[in-house]
Design an enzyme around this catalytic site. Structure first.
Site, PDB file in Angstrom:
ATOM      1  N   ASN A 167       3.259   8.778  10.541  1.00  0.00           N
ATOM      2  CA  ASN A 167       3.092   7.317  10.663  1.00  0.00           C
ATOM      3  C   ASN A 167       4.040   6.855  11.552  1.00  0.00           C
ATOM      4  O   ASN A 167       4.944   5.639  11.828  1.00  0.00           O
ATOM      5  CB  ASN A 167       4.364   7.321   9.178  1.00  0.00           C
ATOM      6  CG  ASN A 167       3.548   5.785   8.920  1.00  0.00           C
ATOM      7  OD1 ASN A 167       2.793   5.840   9.019  1.00  0.00           O
ATOM      8  ND2 ASN A 167       4.631   5.298   8.022  1.00  0.00           N
ATOM      9  N   ASN A 189       0.320   5.444   8.225  1.00  0.00           N
ATOM     10  CA  ASN A 189      -0.082   5.176   6.443  1.00  0.00           C
ATOM     11  C   ASN A 189      -0.711   3.563   6.420  1.00  0.00           C
ATOM     12  O   ASN A 189      -0.217   3.322   7.483  1.00  0.00           O
ATOM     13  CB  ASN A 189       1.431   5.485   6.154  1.00  0.00           C
ATOM     14  CG  ASN A 189       1.743   6.921   5.453  1.00  0.00           C
ATOM     15  OD1 ASN A 189       0.980   8.354   6.105  1.00  0.00           O
ATOM     16  ND2 ASN A 189       2.489   6.800   5.949  1.00  0.00           N
ATOM     17  N   PRO A 190      -1.123   3.612   5.547  1.00  0.00           N
ATOM     18  CA  PRO A 190      -2.109   2.163   5.154  1.00  0.00           C
ATOM     19  C   PRO A 190      -0.326   1.462   4.956  1.00  0.00           C
ATOM     20  O   PRO A 190      -0.288   0.378   5.611  1.00  0.00           O
ATOM     21  CB  PRO A 190      -2.765   2.241   3.552  1.00  0.00           C
ATOM     22  CG  PRO A 190      -3.226   3.524   3.853  1.00  0.00           C
ATOM     23  CD  PRO A 190      -1.952   4.207   4.996  1.00  0.00           C
ATOM     24  N   SER A 191       0.821   1.613   5.061  1.00  0.00           N
ATOM     25  CA  SER A 191       1.524   0.641   4.313  1.00  0.00           C
ATOM     26  C   SER A 191       2.026  -0.051   6.073  1.00  0.00           C
ATOM     27  O   SER A 191       2.496  -1.129   5.754  1.00  0.00           O
ATOM     28  CB  SER A 191       2.608   1.644   3.383  1.00  0.00           C
ATOM     29  OG  SER A 191       3.685   2.468   4.328  1.00  0.00           O
ATOM     30  N   SER A 275       3.873  14.592   0.385  1.00  0.00           N
ATOM     31  CA  SER A 275       3.863  13.292   1.572  1.00  0.00           C
ATOM     32  C   SER A 275       2.951  13.375   2.937  1.00  0.00           C
ATOM     33  O   SER A 275       2.932  14.375   3.308  1.00  0.00           O
ATOM     34  CB  SER A 275       5.195  13.601   1.659  1.00  0.00           C
ATOM     35  OG  SER A 275       6.290  15.105   2.375  1.00  0.00           O
ATOM     36  N   THR A 276       3.476  13.032   3.448  1.00  0.00           N
ATOM     37  CA  THR A 276       2.386  13.322   5.094  1.00  0.00           C
ATOM     38  C   THR A 276       3.292  14.674   5.512  1.00  0.00           C
ATOM     39  O   THR A 276       2.307  15.255   6.001  1.00  0.00           O
ATOM     40  CB  THR A 276       2.488  12.304   5.976  1.00  0.00           C
ATOM     41  OG1 THR A 276       2.397  10.781   5.447  1.00  0.00           O
ATOM     42  CG2 THR A 276       1.766  12.134   7.304  1.00  0.00           C
ATOM     43  N   GLY A 277       4.050  14.192   5.276  1.00  0.00           N
ATOM     44  CA  GLY A 277       4.649  15.700   6.011  1.00  0.00           C
ATOM     45  C   GLY A 277       4.873  17.001   5.470  1.00  0.00           C
ATOM     46  O   GLY A 277       4.029  17.991   6.048  1.00  0.00           O
ATOM     47  N   HIS A 324       7.237   9.880  -3.879  1.00  0.00           N
ATOM     48  CA  HIS A 324       7.177  11.956  -4.015  1.00  0.00           C
ATOM     49  C   HIS A 324       8.956  12.201  -4.265  1.00  0.00           C
ATOM     50  O   HIS A 324       9.167  11.266  -4.406  1.00  0.00           O
ATOM     51  CB  HIS A 324       6.937  11.465  -2.023  1.00  0.00           C
ATOM     52  CG  HIS A 324       6.752  10.821  -1.222  1.00  0.00           C
ATOM     53  ND1 HIS A 324       4.674  11.170  -1.974  1.00  0.00           N
ATOM     54  CD2 HIS A 324       5.979   9.621  -0.787  1.00  0.00           C
ATOM     55  CE1 HIS A 324       4.146  10.656  -0.665  1.00  0.00           C
ATOM     56  NE2 HIS A 324       4.636   9.632  -0.654  1.00  0.00           N
TER      57      HIS A 324
END
Ligand SMILES: *[C@@H]1O[C@H](CO)[C@@H](O)[C@H](O)[C@H]1NC(C)=O
Ligand SMILES: *[C@@H]1O[C@H](CO)[C@@H](O)[C@H](O)[C@H]1NC(C)=O
Length: 354
Positions: A167, A189-191, A275-277, A324
């Site tokens: 991110n 991330n889009p956010s 999660s991305t993680g 998450h």
């Protein structure tokens, strides 16, 4: 008629209380209840942010206090399981090779929605898989946890062959010593694109400038997780091309994310979205012989002396708990650590490990 209305009202009431429970539970999940913490934490300056995860903390500290040893058998077993279910080595990303014009993409976050690949969309895909059949010797996956502050882990992270970051984290300024600078793959991330860079519909230079520190790394976008991500991700590609940045935008393959969700569910992870993680850890486990994790620690106190730490090393923005289940994910990662499959780093890197 009146009976129907009555049962409708009951349904609404039941549904309402159910939703409230779910919401309340997720809110409560992270809150302090000092009397329930392990004895050695009761007097800590900040006794943790956990109620539901008390057990997790106890287990974590117990596992982590034992010396770490790589266990080849466990690693091979886990890796081949992951590979056979998710095929990250060939399917993690959308390429022109695996997604031709005319194919239908199914969004992994909203399965009812599909997208037919037009020539315009197709030309934003990378041509070939970026590292086919390659196994890196050592990879560092860098989470953004506040635990990295003052960790002196920068050099250790940068010494990995392949460094993954999440991110668009800031690397310049005083952070380098503790988080390193090398980046081979960074997610967005889009956010953050929406919140920090106005969805790239206004001035785009601040976004481009923020990309400088990642050099020619891959910029990984979840372009096909939700329909609203697609135009946003396309704008990233156009912006990168227009400004002639060296970074290489690349899209997650929703099929891969879907199989990854199923894989981790089978490992006991029951949450709405990974999660991305943990997505990055999965990618690393398929592509790297040695996986090192830094900056993964979902609690608001440091495991060494319990001083309060921020949620990220660069800010204290709270995670989206509705989506998450960080402590649960973390427990899984800790399990893999104690099985010698990957290695979590929670201590300082300079003066020996915690
Ligand atoms: C990767 O491995 C597969 C199967 O072993 C093989 O078919 C393919 O040609 C390889 N790709 C590259 C680029 O070496
Ligand atoms: C990091 O180290 C500096 C210098 O020793 C210190 O001033 C600062 O309080 C530390 N930050 C944290 C969060 O421990």
């Amino acid at each position: 008629m009146r009976g129907q209305l009555f049962s409708l009202m009951i349904t609404i009431l039941l549904l309402g209380s159910l939703l409230t429970c779910v919401f309340w539970h997720s809110l409560n999940n992270y809150h302090v209840e000092p009397q329930k913490l392990p004895p050695h934490q009761k007097n800590a300056p900040h006794p943790g942010l956990c109620k539901g995860c008390r057990e997790v903390i106890i287990k974590v500290l117990e596992h982590y206090s034992k010396p770490w040893k790589r266990q080849e058998d466990n690693y091979q077993k886990f890796r081949s399981q992951l590979r056979s279910q998710c095929h990250g080595d060939t399917k993690a990303f959308i390429t022109q090779g695996n997604t031709p014009v005319g194919s239908k993409i199914v969004y992994d976050g909203e399965r009812k929605r599909t997208l037919e690949v037009t020539p315009d969309i197709f030309r934003t895909f990378i041509k070939e898989y970026p590292f086919p059949n390659k196994t890196f010797d050592a990879c560092a996956v860098v989470g953004n946890g506040g635990i990295l502050i003052n960790s002196s882990c920068g050099n250790r992270i940068d010494s990995a062959q392949f460094v993954i970051r999440c991110n668009l984290p800031p690397l310049a300024g005083g952070y380098k010593e503790h988080v390193g600078i090398k980046t081979n793959l960074v997610t967005a991330n889009p956010s953050i694109l929406v919140g920090k860079y106005q969805s790239l519909i206004k001035y785009r230079r601040p976004f481009m400038e923020s990309l400088h520190s990642y050099g020619n790394s891959l910029l990984l976008l979840p372009a096909f997780s939700f329909a609203r991500n697609t135009p946003l991700s396309m704008r990233v590609v156009y912006t990168v091309e227009d400004f002639q940045s060296r970074i290489q935008p690349i899209f997650f393959n929703p099929l891969y994310l879907q199989s990854l969700g199923a894989f981790w569910r089978s490992q006991g992870l029951k949450e709405l979205r990974l999660s991305t993680g943990i997505m990055m850890v999965s990618l690393a486990l398929e592509h790297c012989a040695n996986v090192h994790l830094y900056g993964f620690w979902p609690f608001s106190f440091h495991p060494h002396d319990f001083h309060t730490i921020t949620n990220h090393y660069y800010d204290d923005k709270k995670p989206n708990k509705a989506f998450h289940a960080m402590p649960v994910e973390f427990e899984l990662l800790m399990r893999l650590h104690s099985q010698g499959v990957l290695r979590l780093h929670l201590g300082e890197c300079g003066a020996g490990e915690l």
